[in-house]
Design an enzyme around this catalytic site. Structure first.
Site, mmCIF file in Angstrom:
data_model
loop_
_atom_site.group_PDB
_atom_site.id
_atom_site.type_symbol
_atom_site.label_atom_id
_atom_site.label_comp_id
_atom_site.label_asym_id
_atom_site.label_seq_id
_atom_site.Cartn_x
_atom_site.Cartn_y
_atom_site.Cartn_z
ATOM 1 N N SER A 152 0.967 -1.245 -0.007
ATOM 2 C CA SER A 152 -0.003 0.102 0.105
ATOM 3 C C SER A 152 0.877 1.127 -0.014
ATOM 4 C CB SER A 152 -0.890 -0.060 1.318
ATOM 5 O OG SER A 152 -2.075 0.892 1.235
ATOM 6 N N GLU A 210 -8.972 -5.608 -6.107
ATOM 7 C CA GLU A 210 -8.657 -4.088 -5.786
ATOM 8 C C GLU A 210 -9.018 -3.348 -7.227
ATOM 9 O OE1 GLU A 210 -5.070 -3.493 -2.886
ATOM 10 O OE2 GLU A 210 -4.673 -5.119 -4.249
ATOM 11 N N HIS A 248 -7.268 -5.977 -0.885
ATOM 12 C CA HIS A 248 -6.152 -5.175 -0.321
ATOM 13 C C HIS A 248 -5.727 -5.859 0.912
ATOM 14 C CE1 HIS A 248 -3.874 -1.554 -0.637
ATOM 15 N NE2 HIS A 248 -3.930 -1.194 0.779
#
Length: 271
Positions: A152, A210, A248
């Site tokens: 991330s 995602e 995620h």
């Protein structure tokens, strides 16, 4: 019945204060339970150490037991975390971004305040000038085979580190990178990077689920890899991989398995 806390074997943790930003970091280290190779153990630096160091360690220990058969070599794992019992700490917003600007707010406003950003260069300097020397002093390491993994915002940091300091590591793993956060900075750094002849390998990954994120996370990651593919040479290579059915958060476990293959230079198709 007597109980006692459980700890991972052959691991330790200690704290270190950054001279650049005065941030106190908690460092988690896992050392293989085997003699070091003549050139030392390869290294993997894991961002957000509080959340994924233990998973990396367990997977590494399990998968490298029969390294003579699998080709998977034990690595020293260094998790970089914070003085917290939570998986994440807001200090990562500062440490993992190289620009204080939050680019996506111009097209996707969010009614909340974010912690300050833009400390990525200080954090990278901490790793290079403080953490790595301590690791080298304490353990038998191979400084010519080092990997960094981030997810991330951590994935954004990995890309930014590659584009601004490609000699810091030999293997870069950017998981679900938040390209949308510092996209202008990253694009500028990428252009300068592509004018050089770096010696490194890059793996960019994301989860299939995602695709629906407002940031177009997967699309931007794949586009970046396509651009970098034009720069592939004997010294540099990049790969993009999307894990089917993962989001995620759940993407982290298959990421660990793929990273172990990647940093051991083992090619394996995921179908």
């Amino acid at each position: 019945m007597k109980t006692e806390p459980y700890t991972l074997p052959h691991t330790e943790c200690w704290s270190i204060l950054s001279q650049g930003n005065q941030q106190l970091y908690k460092i988690f280290v896992s050392v293989p339970d085997s003699p070091a190779p003549e050139d030392g153990f390869p290294l993997i630096y894991v961002l957000d150490g509080n959340s994924i160091f233990a998973s990396f360690t367990e997977s590494m220990n399990l998968q490298t037991r029969r390294g003579e058969i699998t080709g998977k070599k034990p690595h020293i794992i260094v998790g970089i975390g914070y003085e917290t019992t939570e998986p994440f700490n807001d200090s990562r917003y500062f440490d993992y971004t190289f620009s204080p600007e939050i680019d996506f707010l111009s097209y996707h406003p969010i009614d909340r305040d974010f912690p300050p950003g833009g400390g990525g260069s200080l954090f990278l300097s901490f790793i290079e000038k403080q953490l790595k020397p301590q690791i080298k002093q304490k353990y038998e390491v191979n400084t010519e085979k080092q990997t960094i993994v981030g997810h991330s915002l951590g994935g954004l940091f990995v890309l930014s580190a590659l584009f601004t300091s490609s000699s810091s590591f030999q293997y870069y793993v950017a998981s679900s990178p938040s390209i949308h956060w510092n996209e202008d900075f990253l694009n500028t750094a990428k252009q300068k990077f592509m004018e050089t002849e770096p010696k490194a390998k890059l793996l960019i990954t994301s989860g299939e689920l995602e695709r629906d994120h407002f940031s177009q996370m997967n699309e931007k990651a794949k586009k970046l890899n396509d651009e970098l593919q034009t720069h592939v040479s004997a010294k540099f290579d990049s790969e993009f991989l999307e894990f089917p059915g993962e989001d995620h958060t759940t993407v982290l476990l298959p990421l660990i398995n793929k990273t172990i293959l990647f940093m051991n230079d083992i090619k394996q198709q995921i179908k």
